[in-house]
Design an enzyme around this catalytic site. Structure first.
Site, PDB file in Angstrom:
ATOM      1  N   ASP A 186      -4.870   1.105   1.805  1.00  0.00           N
ATOM      2  CA  ASP A 186      -5.011  -0.126   2.596  1.00  0.00           C
ATOM      3  C   ASP A 186      -3.938  -0.151   3.687  1.00  0.00           C
ATOM      4  OD1 ASP A 186      -6.908  -0.647   0.746  1.00  0.00           O
ATOM      5  OD2 ASP A 186      -6.000  -2.476  -0.048  1.00  0.00           O
ATOM      6  N   TYR A 213     -16.322  -7.799  -1.953  1.00  0.00           N
ATOM      7  CA  TYR A 213     -14.979  -7.688  -2.505  1.00  0.00           C
ATOM      8  C   TYR A 213     -14.229  -9.009  -2.377  1.00  0.00           C
ATOM      9  CZ  TYR A 213     -10.547  -5.551  -3.656  1.00  0.00           C
ATOM     10  OH  TYR A 213      -9.375  -5.236  -4.275  1.00  0.00           O
TER      11      TYR A 213
END
Length: 867
Positions: free
Chosen positions: A115, A330
């Site tokens: 990320d 998500y």
DNA sequence: GCAAGGTC
């Protein structure tokens, strides 16, 4: 030349799958491992290459203190500030480190798809370390993919623009980890030891402190202070009424309210003398209520708490389940803006056949949906949206409520704004202004799918400018200001977000923490009401050093580590500087703790006044008090010593026997229930194991054990290797556990359902039921070296010939005893143990003797420990 | 028995 292999690593399995699907165009081979590995061929930096895409599961490592510093009693918390820190695998069972190392073998290149935030950058270096890619060679072979969303466009763009991982950002995270650990643990240990050593009814296992949890508590307690110090004030206002077409209309006063009665009465007199309202102004304005922007985690949590009644922890669990089942996207994201490539039509179609809102969605699809409002795009994940159609029957009540909200919110974001006309009529009377307002909705827009946000219709009669109307009634209203209410979870989340306390993923954890530690209680309406303990703590910090609970403490840390992230200041210097400051705060806190203690003294009862006398101290031979509230402990008032006991069970005196090592009276700890167990322990040995090396054994028990002992497990008699004490493992142990490396120990008070239980796992073995007495002897079985046991059967039920009752033998080798023994493991299956004649080899499910030597007889009890 | 941050 052989085709080079490229290893790519993402932060979680779902991202690895998305990346692999895009880069392979769906043509990949997936195999299982610690995490899935997706393989395919393709082009890399202009060459043919073989790709392997896998993932970690968040951080691979977490920081901790070396073993030497783990002992609370042997470490001064002040020393923790200068102690070394080590990194351990966060989840050793997942074997992520080994997995990466194996997958990296033979790979020439590593691409990091973590990320794109600081934590992700830090995990990059964890991955580099685990995979064994040499840091020196990092420039040549390690690449960082920077992607702003997990879409085909962004993934391909990131592949074409590979960069290097940013060490500064990673170091900033290392710094935060070390600071949080040292500050939190030092204060927590000091507070806990100090107050638990003095008071018996604090009702929390640990009096924790942390740079996030303490300000979180601070918000709740500050609101409590506001409520408590609130002084209601009387106010007055004027409400003229008029009759219009048969109904009464109340007008508002231009001055709203006054805090002086005499002045209000003076105005009342003046307007009453006039008695005629003249319409002075009629205005109409088009107003608009905007549709929501995309749903992020924090907003989901707020709505879940305020409207659906789910706490943040619960809401996240529900959301996660909906996500893994494919119903929503998500659920952990900070972004409220949709990526430009977002497929609105597809998502709308997915929920179009729903009976509840299907018609509305059909309308949007046919007549055109609206472009959503621009929100913020943090580049992590798109906002939370539905992925599949579902019904309440499919999901169950609670998940459905959350799913329904996600759908309504999404549909709301692509619906028109709500439009309404706001009308205001102003009047004048006796020199004072009065008014009334009305509103009329012209476009319902998103409020038709989110009806709780609808604008109320309020009709006004027709008025003409200059019109004169007689007042039907004049009211002098007396009101009183009221205190604010306790913070709701939703309010608290807003405060935390605003002050940068915690992250979307950790906010629920902090809220849960302060409630678990008994600092606040969640009451009706999900309001957070601080407890006496919570209030006393914050008042204490207020007296000694308010910085300790104010939210600035977090922003200070954040701001300091940002200097590292930007490469402006050296990592080591920042950490030293910040720790130096906290060390001073810590020393001052310790020095002034009596100020806080005075507050505790007023609220809580001292150990001397708590609990009941239970057992004798081995040092002064006086009775000690048993304090049953968390954490359970014994307190010797004469020696002023505290002895901690295991949790989640009951404690009583054990036949008034004493420990031969230290003279303390023994206690019997029992976990009730059919699978319960009981065992003796010496309160002194429990916390101060008398044998060198026992610590490792107790830790082994903690890791692999039943967990029923609780995390703070010490050394009960069944782990004690004392050679002659009749309660030790040596005396009460019977044979090796068939399920693990532990030893089966006789439960001395289990009559009439006699049993053995393993001292390391859940394994239970039932001995012949109804026996009068079962005890261990000092004899060993010549065949298997198990302890010979003595059974005194009941006269009526004895299986022995001629009504004899006494039988001595080995439960493994004695045919009679072996046939009467039954094993039960944990909660699962009950089965007859290895039947007669099957032999006693190393077959699973039957007893076996675990030996180190080649067939050499080994004491089964001593075999699993290497003293 | 301790912190906060990832993610499951």
């Amino acid at each position: 030349m052989a085709t080079p292999t490229v290893l790519m690593v993402a932060e979680k399995p779902s991202i690895a799958l998305s990346i692999a699907s895009v880069l392979s165009r769906g043509q990949m081979y997936t195999r299982r491992g610690s995490t899935e590995v997706h393989e395919f061929g393709g082009m890399f930096l202009g060459f043919h290459a073989q790709f392997k895409v896998t993932s970690v599961i968040g951080h691979i490592f977490s920081v901790d203190f070396p073993v030497k510093y783990q002992d609370w009693t042997a470490t001064d918390p002040l020393d923790l500030f200068q102690a070394p820190v080590i990194k351990n695998e966060s989840n050793p069972k997942a074997h992520i480190c080994r997995h990466l190392n194996q997958e990296a073998r033979g790979c020439g290149h590593l691409v990091l798809w973590l990320d794109c935030d600081r934590e992700g950058e830090n995990i990059c270096f964890e991955v580099i370390e685990s995979s064994g890619f040499s840091v020196n060679e990092a420039r040549k072979r390690v690449y960082r993919a920077r992607f702003s969303s997990v879409t085909e466009k962004d993934i391909l763009k990131a592949m074409d623009n590979l960069v290097e991982p940013n060490r500064y950002e990673a170091l900033a995270v290392d710094a935060r980890q070390e600071i949080d650990l040292k500050v939190g643990v030092a204060f927590t240990r000091f507070q806990t030891s100090y107050f638990q050593g003095k008071y018996g009814n604090l009702d929390s296992r640990v009096i924790s402190y942390g740079p996030c949890q303490t300000p979180t508590l601070g918000f709740c307690v500050q609101r409590y202070f506001q409520i408590n110090t609130f002084k209601p004030e009387k106010f007055w206002t004027l409400h003229p009424y008029i009759m219009e077409k048969g109904y009464e209309l109340q007008l508002e006063w231009g001055r709203n309210k006054l805090f002086d009665k005499d002045v209000t009465v003076m105005f009342e007199k003046r307007v009453s003398e006039d008695g005629i309202l003249e319409v002075t102004e009629i205005s109409e304005k088009q107003e608009s209520k905007s549709r929501p922007s995309g749903l992020n985690t924090v907003n989901l949590l707020k709505v879940a708490s305020s409207a659906l009644g789910f706490g943040p922890q619960m809401a996240m669990q529900l959301a996660e389940r909906l996500y893994t089942q494919g119903f929503i996207s998500y659920p952990r994201t900070e972004s409220t803006a949709y990526p430009s490539s977002f497929d609105f039509r597809g998502t709308l179609s997915a929920v179009a056949n729903n009976p509840t809102w299907g018609n509305y969605v059909q309308g949007l699809l046919e007549n055109g949906y609206h472009k959503p409002r621009s929100g913020t795009d943090v580049g992590d994940h798109p906002p939370i949206t539905p992925m599949l159609s579902a019904t309440e029957d499919m999901l169950g009540r609670d998940p459905w409520k959350l799913y329904q909200y996600v759908c309504q919110h999404f549909i709301g974001t692509v619906s028109p704004d709500c439009k309404y006309l706001r009308k205001k009529v102003e009047f004048s009377m006796g020199g004072e202004t009065f008014y009334c307002t009305g509103q009329h909705v012209t476009v319902k827009g998103f409020t038709s799918i989110m009806p709780w946000l609808a604008v109320n219709e309020k009709n006004l009669p027709r008025f003409a400018k200059g019109e004169k109307i007689e007042v039907s009634k004049m009211e002098l209203y007396e009101g009183s200001t009221s205190p604010p209410d306790y913070l709701t979870e939703s309010d608290l989340i807003s405060h935390m977000e605003k002050n940068g306390i915690g992250t979307d993923a950790s906010i629920p954890v902090h809220i849960n923490n302060i409630s678990e530690r008994n600092y606040v209680q969640v009451q009706a309406g999900r309001k957070l009401v601080p407890t006496t303990l919570g209030i006393t703590l914050i008042r204490g910090y207020q007296l000694i050093d308010p910085d300790l609970f104010l939210p600035d403490i977090r922003s200070f840390i954040e701001q300091q580590i940002t200097l590292i992230a930007k490469g402006q200041v050296d990592h080591f210097r920042v950490v030293q500087h910040v720790l130096q400051q906290f060390m001073q705060k810590y020393s001052y806190f310790v020095k002034k703790i009596e100020n806080m203690d005075a507050l505790f003294e007023a609220q809580f009862s001292s150990l001397t006044d708590s609990g009941r006398s239970l057992s004798k101290c081995g040092k002064c031979l006086r009775y000690m008090k048993y304090i049953s509230s968390q954490p359970p402990r014994l307190y010797c008032g004469t020696c002023e010593e505290v002895y901690y006991l295991p949790q989640k069970g009951t404690i009583k005196l054990y036949k008034e026997l004493t420990c031969p090592l230290d003279n303390f009276e023994l206690l019997l700890f029992s976990i009730p229930g059919p699978e319960g167990r009981s065992y003796p322990l010496c309160p002194y040995c429990y916390s101060n194991p008398p044998f060198e090396g026992i610590e490792t054994l107790i830790r082994a028990d903690k890791m692999g054990g039943s967990g029923k002992l609780g995390k703070g497990a010490g050394m009960p008699c069944f782990l004690c290797p004392h050679p002659t004490c009749p309660h030790s493992l040596v005396a009460q142990g019977v044979c090796a556990c068939p399920e693990c490396s532990g030893t089966l120990v006789l439960d001395p008070v289990s009559a009439p359902k006699w049993r053995l239980h393993c001292n390391m796992c859940n394994c239970l073995v039932f001995l012949p039921e109804g026996a009068h007495r079962i005890s261990t002897t000092q004899e060993r079985c010549p065949e298997c070296d198990s302890t010979i046991i003595e059974v005194d059967f009941n006269k009526k039920t004895t299986p022995l010939e001629d009504g004899a009752t006494l039988h001595i033998g080995c439960i493994l080798c004695d045919e009679l005893l072996h046939s009467l023994v039954e094993m039960k493991h944990g909660r699962v299956n009950m089965r007859r143990m290895g039947s007669r004649g099957r032999g006693r080899g190393a077959r699973r499910g039957s007893f076996r003797v675990r030996g180190r030597g080649n067939g050499k007889k080994v004491d089964p009890k001593m075999s699993f420990r290497d003293f």
